[in-house]
Design an enzyme around this catalytic site. Structure first.
Site, PDB file in Angstrom:
ATOM      1  N   SER A 100       6.977   3.524   5.943  1.00  0.00           N
ATOM      2  CA  SER A 100       7.561   2.193   5.916  1.00  0.00           C
ATOM      3  C   SER A 100       6.625   1.168   6.529  1.00  0.00           C
ATOM      4  O   SER A 100       5.967   1.425   7.534  1.00  0.00           O
ATOM      5  CB  SER A 100       8.911   2.181   6.639  1.00  0.00           C
ATOM      6  N   LYS A 101       6.571   0.047   5.877  1.00  0.00           N
ATOM      7  CA  LYS A 101       5.737  -1.058   6.317  1.00  0.00           C
ATOM      8  C   LYS A 101       6.150  -1.503   7.726  1.00  0.00           C
ATOM      9  O   LYS A 101       5.317  -1.825   8.551  1.00  0.00           O
ATOM     10  CB  LYS A 101       5.902  -2.204   5.314  1.00  0.00           C
ATOM     11  N   ARG A 102       7.414  -1.473   7.957  1.00  0.00           N
ATOM     12  CA  ARG A 102       7.919  -1.961   9.238  1.00  0.00           C
ATOM     13  C   ARG A 102       7.439  -1.127  10.410  1.00  0.00           C
ATOM     14  O   ARG A 102       7.335  -1.609  11.526  1.00  0.00           O
ATOM     15  CB  ARG A 102       9.449  -1.981   9.226  1.00  0.00           C
ATOM     16  N   GLY A 118       4.557   0.006  10.502  1.00  0.00           N
ATOM     17  CA  GLY A 118       3.120  -0.158  10.600  1.00  0.00           C
ATOM     18  C   GLY A 118       2.313   0.826   9.777  1.00  0.00           C
ATOM     19  O   GLY A 118       1.121   0.994  10.002  1.00  0.00           O
TER      20      GLY A 118
END
Length: 488
Positions: A254-256, A258
């Site tokens: 997930s992008k969130r 990182g």
RNA sequence: GGCCCCAUGGUCAAGAGGUUAAGACACGGCCCUUUCAAGGCCGUAACGGGGGUUCGAGUCCCCCUGGGGUCACCA
């Protein structure tokens, strides 16, 4: 007659591309191209709250960079346009209304507040919330009155309550779900736009999509879509659900958190070709043992049959290996072109022929970004620890290093035409004359002219790159320092 | 938690009842060698557990365990 294969990549514009999304696009492309079909791009932007400026450009750019050319899409058009869902918004509602008419859907006037309350209540009781069909039994008069007075509404799909729904997935086989698990999902939101769940079915049908390819997170909601196809009497597409790509610890990327996106990987010095090659093999395997593939080769080799069911973890080490492989197999010219920006950043010494540096770097580079850290010695000779002259395997000591350098100096000075061949020949005949091991001469020279314990390239290559004057200068420095140390 | 899916070395994976259970990454060793790489050779390492079915199970069935997904007016 077999219909022409048509797949679609239908991302929602979020502003970045994570590797799972990219792999989905890749597989859709490969499934189409391996069967002579068409690959379509469709933008799913029905969630207006999630609108991100410039996000669509990220999608175009990524696809282009990866060579995943779409045959139809918002930017190039096509016979089934428009290819952006927000531009198709008026098209969905009539279909939903058709469903209302034939009893497969109904208007729902429940407020968000009521739904939230119900949800909270269910949660308190530790139960799974499911819409209670409060509006299913509204009389025709009530419905018309509410519609007329402008009460906000949604349209919900009416699910069967009993029995099961099954579908065939090309990778997972038969999936069966109990109908009582299916909620009366919303088809048309109160803003008049369709939900993804509805729009994807309508669009896939209207756009003649034959193979619906997407992540396995859609597996459990697929029966709902099938019920929709059935309600319309439409042909059900081939479903190809893909296993997830996870992180080494098994959790979702997930992008969130990182995790690296495609763009991040490029910045980290990875090549597009290597990334594509790597993710192609994450969840799919060819008939042969071949590992290195170009896109064109993948188009030929790909088949749905070998897509695996279990999630695979994204292993940076292996990506790095793929990157190194691609670097090694490219032409020296191509590598130089890629390395140049990094070399320019790292090498301030203008006398250096950068293409020569690229040549010694190509087999020693796994990731482009590591280049600057390997070439600093070319700029200037830094102070170095004399102990690096002492090398057990080379059988070198401070004393014999000094001797070698002193012997080498006049020989090198005598070279008129300074290049790898002349340097090599001169040094080799000197070594022969002295009757010493290659290493006893070459190790001290390399050490003296670089000041580094480890360098890309050997003494001869580096001497050539440095040029005669600088090479001699550095050797003299070495002699001077060694003399001091030895006599002390 | 309900439902769905998955399960071969640390990782990617081949395997579609009978194999000495491939190959690759990583790791270790050796060779080559002017360092480091590259290259070559070799090695360590796996069928989660338990029941069945079968002459025979990594392959088929069941249970357990573990992991993941999903349960929105997000996609």
């Amino acid at each position: 007659m077999q219909r022409q294969v048509r797949t679609r990549y239908a991302p929602s514009p979020t502003g970045y591309m994570h590797v799972g999304n990219l792999r989905t696009a890749l597989y859709e492309y490969l499934i189409a191209k391996s069967q002579g079909g068409k690959f379509i791009l469709r933008i799913e932007d029905t969630d207006q709250e999630r609108y991100v400026e410039g996000a669509v450009d990220v999608i175009y750019k990524t696809l282009k960079l990866c060579g995943l050319r779409h045959d139809e899409g918002p930017d190039i058009g096509g016979p089934y346009g428009p290819y952006v869902q927000s531009e198709r918004k008026n098209l969905y509602k009539p279909y939903a209304e058709e469903l209302v008419k034939n009893g497969h859907a109904y208007y729902c006037f429940c407020s968000k507040e009521r739904l939230d309350a119900l949800r909270a209540e269910a949660e308190a009781k530790n139960q799974t919330f499911m819409y209670d069909r409060h509006c299913l039994n509204l009389s025709q008069a009530e419905i018309e009155e509410k519609l007329k007075s402008g009460v906000p509404y949604v349209i919900r799909q009416k699910m069967p309550r009993e029995g099961t729904t099954s579908f065939e997935d090309a990778v997972y086989g038969t999936i069966t779900i109990e109908n009582n698990m299916l909620e009366d999902q919303i088809l048309i939101k109160s803003d008049g736009l369709p939900t993804y769940n509805f729009a994807n079915v309508i669009d896939d049908h209207l756009m003649n999509i034959t193979h619906v390819v997407r992540g396995s997170e859609y597996l459990t909601s697929t029966p709902k879509y099938n019920l929709l196809y059935k309600a319309f009497g439409w042909e059900i597409p081939v479903y190809v659900h893909l296993p997830l790509i996870v992180k080494p610890d098994g959790s979702k990327i997930s992008k969130r958190k990182g995790d690296a996106t495609f763009e991040d990987l490029l910045k980290m010095g990875y090549l597009v070709e290597a990334i594509v090659n790597f993710i192609a093999l994450l969840g799919w395997s060819p008939d042969s043992n071949q590992e290195i593939f170009t896109l064109a080769e993948l188009e030929k080799a790909f088949n749905i049959k070998h897509i695996s069911k279990s999630p695979s973890s994204f292993d940076m080490d292996k990506l790095t290996w793929f990157n190194a492989q691609h670097i090694r197999t490219m032409s020296p010219e191509k590598f130089h072109e890629l390395a140049l920006p990094y070399l320019k950043e790292a090498i301030t010494n203008e006398d250096i022929d950068l293409s020569k540096v690229s040549r010694i770097l190509q087999n020693r580079t796994e990731v482009l970004t590591e280049i600057p850290s390997k070439v600093g010695f070319l700029n200037e000779l830094c102070d170095y620890d004399l102990n690096i002259y002492v090398h057990k395997k080379m059988k070198t000591t401070l004393e014999n290093s000094l001797t070698s350098l002193k012997e080498a100096l006049p020989v090198l000075e005598a070279i008129d035409e300074w290049n790898e061949t002349t340097i090599h020949d001169s040094l080799m005949s000197l070594i022969e004359r002295l009757g010493i091991k290659n290493g006893q001469m070459l190790w001290p020279i390399r050490t003296a002219i670089t000041g580094w314990e480890v360098t890309p390239g050997g003494a001869i290559e580096i001497a050539d790159i440095l040029g005669k004057a600088e090479t001699l200068r550095r050797i003299k420095v070495g002699i001077e320092r060694l003399e001091k140390a030895v006599s002390a």
